[in-house]
Design a protein around this motif. Structure first.
Motif, PDB file in Angstrom:
ATOM      1  N   SER A 198     -12.043 -26.928  -7.836  1.00  0.00           N
ATOM      2  CA  SER A 198     -11.749 -26.268  -6.563  1.00  0.00           C
ATOM      3  C   SER A 198     -12.768 -26.677  -5.510  1.00  0.00           C
ATOM      4  O   SER A 198     -13.895 -27.069  -5.827  1.00  0.00           O
ATOM      5  CB  SER A 198     -11.755 -24.736  -6.714  1.00  0.00           C
ATOM      6  N   ARG A 251     -14.398 -25.142  -1.810  1.00  0.00           N
ATOM      7  CA  ARG A 251     -14.526 -23.889  -1.070  1.00  0.00           C
ATOM      8  C   ARG A 251     -15.355 -24.110   0.195  1.00  0.00           C
ATOM      9  O   ARG A 251     -16.314 -24.876   0.184  1.00  0.00           O
ATOM     10  CB  ARG A 251     -15.162 -22.801  -1.936  1.00  0.00           C
ATOM     11  N   HIS A 257     -14.503 -19.502   0.627  1.00  0.00           N
ATOM     12  CA  HIS A 257     -13.052 -19.414   0.817  1.00  0.00           C
ATOM     13  C   HIS A 257     -12.386 -20.671   0.262  1.00  0.00           C
ATOM     14  O   HIS A 257     -12.830 -21.791   0.540  1.00  0.00           O
ATOM     15  CB  HIS A 257     -12.697 -19.244   2.295  1.00  0.00           C
ATOM     16  N   ALA A 258     -11.321 -20.484  -0.489  1.00  0.00           N
ATOM     17  CA  ALA A 258     -10.637 -21.608  -1.113  1.00  0.00           C
ATOM     18  C   ALA A 258     -10.012 -22.516  -0.060  1.00  0.00           C
ATOM     19  O   ALA A 258      -9.225 -22.049   0.778  1.00  0.00           O
ATOM     20  CB  ALA A 258      -9.575 -21.107  -2.089  1.00  0.00           C
TER      21      ALA A 258
END
Length: 341
Positions: free
Chosen positions: A246, A248, A252-253
């Motif tokens: 992921s 970020r 926040h993604a």
């Protein structure tokens, strides 16, 4: 030498094990010296076609072992934030049941002295050429149906700890397998021993060797693309494939505070390889400089953080703000404030 908390083998038990091992090895070496471990027989076969056909057969006794897999276990390169497993197979070669106890080297009262005795007693194990860490707990038995030992005769309790000693019973000809897990504590190479105490050979050893490494990503080669895109080159400067799960922006993604990671999906970067990472910045013209943190989180548990810094000409902020479309609620809000005042 420092010892771990939990169970520690009593010194008198260790002395008895060593005495028994050396006594049995002495008998074995005497058999080998006298060639009494070899038996030769001659078979004579008579048939209608040929008479007195002789064949000589030689059989040799060997020192038994319970370890029916490699006695030298080499683990793959392992991320220091993760673990890797290797299987060990035990088999009872005798026609009587064998009681087995598995424990790491660190639980012996004086592991460095014990290692020296094993190196002299078991020359085929080649222990003298290994830099054995006598204090490490980075290897432990894992994935097994065996009974853990929390207390019992022959052990001293020195505070609480996770189970490190396991008992099992092997019936004649029976095989059982288990995994040894390597969890490196840092970026280093380490070797140790797993001791297989038993009532057949007294002791078997499994040499454990592993190397812990760190994932290493770096961002470089920034180029500006069309429409405000920023293209970064993410390089894998380590020796392990890095699985980025992921991205970020300040927690926040994929997007946040005007920054957006395009094609925000999981990807893999092989060692000495790179991948482009494209980030779009859309300002709201509320500040001339926006600094945020880009985090890349890997499957191995690592998190790589980089600084994103977007700058705008300060004298242009007001003019740029005026060009933004006004929200639908702005006129109603201004009217309400006017009425209140």
């Amino acid at each position: 030498e420092s010892r771990p908390t939990g169970l520690v083998l009593q010194e008198d038990i260790w002395d008895e094990d060593v005495d028994l091992l050396q006594k049995l090895l002495g008998r074995w070496n005497d058999l080998v010296f006298r060639s009494a471990h070899e038996v030769t027989a001659v078979f004579e076969v008579n048939s209608e076609l040929q008479q007195s056909v002789r064949s000589e057969v030689t059989a040799r006794l060997t020192w038994p072992t319970l370890v029916n897999s490699s006695q030298w276990v080499r683990f793959p390169l392992t991320n220091a934030n993760s673990s890797s497993d290797e299987e060990v197979l035990l088999e009872n070669p005798a026609d009587v049941p064998v009681f087995v106890q598995l424990l790491p080297l660190v639980l012996f009262p004086t592991p460095s002295v014990f290692t020296g005795i094993l190196a002299d007693s078991l020359p085929w194990a080649n222990l003298s050429n290994i830099n054995i860490d006598t204090k490490t707990l980075e290897f432990h038995v894992h994935g097994h149906p065996f009974s853990p030992v929390s207390s019992g005769p022959g052990f001293l309790q020195q505070g609480p700890s996770k189970p490190l000693v396991y008992n099992l019973l092997l019936q004649p000809g029976e095989s059982k397998s288990f995994n040894v897990r390597f969890t490196p504590s840092s970026n280093h190479s380490v070797s140790s021993l797993l001791i297989v105490r038993n009532n057949l050979t007294i002791m078997d050893v499994v040499v454990l060797e592993g190397r812990g490494v760190l994932e290493h990503l770096r961002v470089c080669g920034r180029t500006t693309g069309r429409e405000g895109y920023l293209r970064f080159k993410v390089e894998n400067a380590g020796v392990l494939p890095v699985h980025v799960m992921s991205a970020r922006i300040n927690g926040h993604a994929c997007a946040g505070h005007g920054f957006m990671v395009l094609d925000c999906q999981a990807f893999v970067i092989q060692p000495n390889s790179s991948r482009d990472l494209v980030i779009l910045f859309t300002p709201d013209f509320s500040a001339s400089q926006v600094i945020r943190e880009l985090s890349l989180v890997t499957r191995g548990g690592s998190e790589f953080r980089f600084v994103l810094n977007a700058s705008l000409p300060h004298h242009m902020l007001w003019a740029c703000t005026e060009t933004l479309p006004r929200p639908a609620w702005e006129w109603d809000f201004c009217l309400l404030v006017s009425l209140v005042m």
